[in-house]
Design an enzyme around this catalytic site. Structure first.
Site, short mmCIF file in Angstrom:
data_model
loop_
_atom_site.label_atom_id
_atom_site.label_comp_id
_atom_site.label_asym_id
_atom_site.label_seq_id
_atom_site.Cartn_x
_atom_site.Cartn_y
_atom_site.Cartn_z
CE LYS A 188 -4.24 -1.80 2.03
NZ LYS A 188 -5.28 -1.64 3.06
CG ASN A 217 -3.41 1.88 18.55
OD1 ASN A 217 -4.16 0.98 18.17
ND2 ASN A 217 -2.12 1.89 18.27
NE ARG A 218 -1.93 -3.97 21.09
CZ ARG A 218 -1.88 -5.12 20.46
NH1 ARG A 218 -2.30 -6.22 21.05
NH2 ARG A 218 -1.42 -5.22 19.24
P1 NDP Z 1 -3.10 -3.37 11.17
O1 NDP Z 1 -2.30 -4.59 11.51
O2 NDP Z 1 -2.48 -2.27 10.37
O3 NDP Z 1 -3.64 -2.71 12.54
C1 NDP Z 1 -4.23 -3.49 13.54
C2 NDP Z 1 -4.72 -2.59 14.66
O4 NDP Z 1 -5.41 -3.40 15.62
C3 NDP Z 1 -3.62 -1.87 15.41
O5 NDP Z 1 -4.09 -0.59 15.80
C4 NDP Z 1 -3.41 -2.75 16.63
O6 NDP Z 1 -2.91 -2.04 17.75
C5 NDP Z 1 -4.81 -3.18 16.92
N1 NDP Z 1 -4.91 -4.43 17.67
C6 NDP Z 1 -4.72 -5.68 17.20
N2 NDP Z 1 -4.93 -6.58 18.20
C7 NDP Z 1 -5.25 -5.86 19.30
C8 NDP Z 1 -5.59 -6.21 20.65
N3 NDP Z 1 -5.63 -7.48 21.06
N4 NDP Z 1 -5.86 -5.22 21.52
C9 NDP Z 1 -5.83 -3.90 21.11
N5 NDP Z 1 -5.53 -3.52 19.87
C10 NDP Z 1 -5.24 -4.49 18.96
O7 NDP Z 1 -4.40 -3.93 10.46
P2 NDP Z 1 -5.40 -3.12 9.50
O8 NDP Z 1 -5.66 -1.80 10.08
O9 NDP Z 1 -4.94 -3.22 8.10
O10 NDP Z 1 -6.71 -4.02 9.60
C11 NDP Z 1 -7.45 -4.08 10.81
C12 NDP Z 1 -8.71 -4.89 10.54
O11 NDP Z 1 -9.51 -4.20 9.60
C13 NDP Z 1 -8.43 -6.28 9.93
O12 NDP Z 1 -9.12 -7.23 10.68
C14 NDP Z 1 -9.01 -6.21 8.55
O13 NDP Z 1 -9.63 -7.42 8.18
C15 NDP Z 1 -10.05 -5.11 8.69
N6 NDP Z 1 -10.28 -4.39 7.43
C16 NDP Z 1 -11.53 -4.38 6.93
C17 NDP Z 1 -11.79 -3.74 5.75
C18 NDP Z 1 -13.19 -3.75 5.22
O14 NDP Z 1 -13.37 -3.34 4.06
N7 NDP Z 1 -14.18 -4.17 5.98
C19 NDP Z 1 -10.74 -3.02 5.01
C20 NDP Z 1 -9.45 -3.05 5.65
C21 NDP Z 1 -9.24 -3.73 6.81
P3 NDP Z 1 -1.32 -1.73 17.91
O15 NDP Z 1 -1.03 -0.56 17.01
O16 NDP Z 1 -1.20 -1.40 19.34
O17 NDP Z 1 -0.60 -2.98 17.50
#
Ligand code: NDP
Length: 293
Positions: free
Chosen positions: A82, A165-166
């Site tokens: 991306k 955010n964590r």
């Molecule tokens: P990233 O890996 O870039 O980000 C994940 C985020 O989730 C981070 O902010 C992370 O926090 C947080 N996170 C993960 N696990 C935990 C937890 N146990 N407790 C607290 N925070 C947590 O992923 P994306 O942003 O690319 O995607 C996120 C979700 O969005 C995915 O499941 C994806 O399937 C969905 N998605 C859906 C779309 C749609 O069209 N419906 C489009 C794009 C994505 P930290 O920064 O602290 O690690």
């Protein structure tokens, strides 16, 4: 000429990488977008194709040059491409330029312009339920999806965005982007313990990966009592569409918006960019429903 004899279809597609390195991402083989987009092409009688290509980071430039050479109308790209794809494109749309991430390239004249449909698809889902203008938002997460949604909501006139955010670093980056590059105001709440949603929040969004299949029972660490019936609660998780978070929110009387709609709307927006037609989202939603069961 009957359609089955016309082998010169207009091409679109997706550049992705296998899911091995990132369990929250669907790899090329597991990406449902091809079935969704092709269902719409067929429904609208378009002799177009959407092809998923597995592309390694080293070959991304070649892949874009290949698309140019073959006259593709555009392509989606998923992680890890991306950001890296930007240097191979000719320009960026407004929100993609702010978030510095592209998931949809669109051929305009002889140029490929990078857009980001993640946040736009989310915004389209909110349409008709709530106008984000002037609203107070609570946004869980600061990854790619949260970044896209945060920037798009800010550009749509959201009054304030509380990023929960964590990780301090990722959360801080998103807050800085919103404060520096949009008219909206953002604050960071580092998510270290059970979070209480501020009582004046209008829209509450899970943009983390919590709740994605197969971890369907995973819960956000929030005080459910702090969700009020006047709040609109949305989730980005497309599978399952009815996440634990949305079930909890509906149980509190909130209006809920699922992540399947966001995914479908990204298809609608991509098809509009590439072909100019307004595709029927219901056809695509039904196709994804079949795939996700
Ligand atoms: P990233 O890996 O870039 O980000 C994940 C985020 O989730 C981070 O902010 C992370 O926090 C947080 N996170 C993960 N696990 C935990 C937890 N146990 N407790 C607290 N925070 C947590 O992923 P994306 O942003 O690319 O995607 C996120 C979700 O969005 C995915 O499941 C994806 O399937 C969905 N998605 C859906 C779309 C749609 O069209 N419906 C489009 C794009 C994505 P930290 O920064 O602290 O690690």
């Amino acid at each position: 000429m009957p359609q089955e004899l016309n082998f010169l279809s207009q091409l679109t597609g997706s550049f992705s990488l296998g899911a091995a390195g990132n369990p929250t991402v669907l790899g090329a083989a597991g990406n449902p977008t091809v079935a969704m987009i092709e269902a719409a092409y067929r429904h609208h009688g378009l002799d177009w194709r959407y092809i998923n290509c597995e592309v390694t980071p080293e070959r991304l430039g070649d892949a874009v040059r290949g698309a140019r050479a073959m006259g593709w109308a555009g392509f989606n790209c998923s992680l890890p491409h991306k950001v890296a794809v930007i240097e191979h494109l000719d320009g960026l749309g407004e929100s993609a330029a702010i978030m510095r991430a592209v998931n949809c390239a669109v051929r305009r004249g002889n140029n490929y312009i990078g857009e980001n449909t993640d946040g736009k698809g989310f915004l389209m889902s909110l349409e008709g339920i709530v106008d984000p203008r002037g609203k107070r938002i609570v946004l869980f997460g600061a990854g790619g999806a949260a970044r896209a949604i945060g920037v798009e909501l800010a550009l749509a006139g959201a009054q304030s965005i509380s990023v929960v955010n964590r990780s301090l670093e990722r959360g801080g980056e998103l807050v800085t982007v919103i404060n520096d590059k949009t008219p909206s105001k953002a604050e960071l709440i580092v998510w270290e313990s059970r979070y209480k949603v501020r009582p004046d929040a209008d829209i509450v969004i899970n943009a983390t990966s919590i709740g994605l299949y197969p971890q369907v029972d995973a819960r956000l660490d929030i005080d459910l009592e702090s969700l009020k019936p006047a709040m609109v609660v949305a989730d980005v998780i497309p599978n399952p569409p009815r996440t634990r978070f949305l079930k909890d929110a509906a149980g509190r009387g909130c209006t809920v918006v699922d992540g399947l709609g966001m995914l479908v709307n990204q298809g609608v927006i991509g098809i509009k960019y590439w072909t100019g037609i307004d595709a029927d989202g219901a056809i695509m939603r039904r196709k994804l429903g079949d795939i996700f069961g």
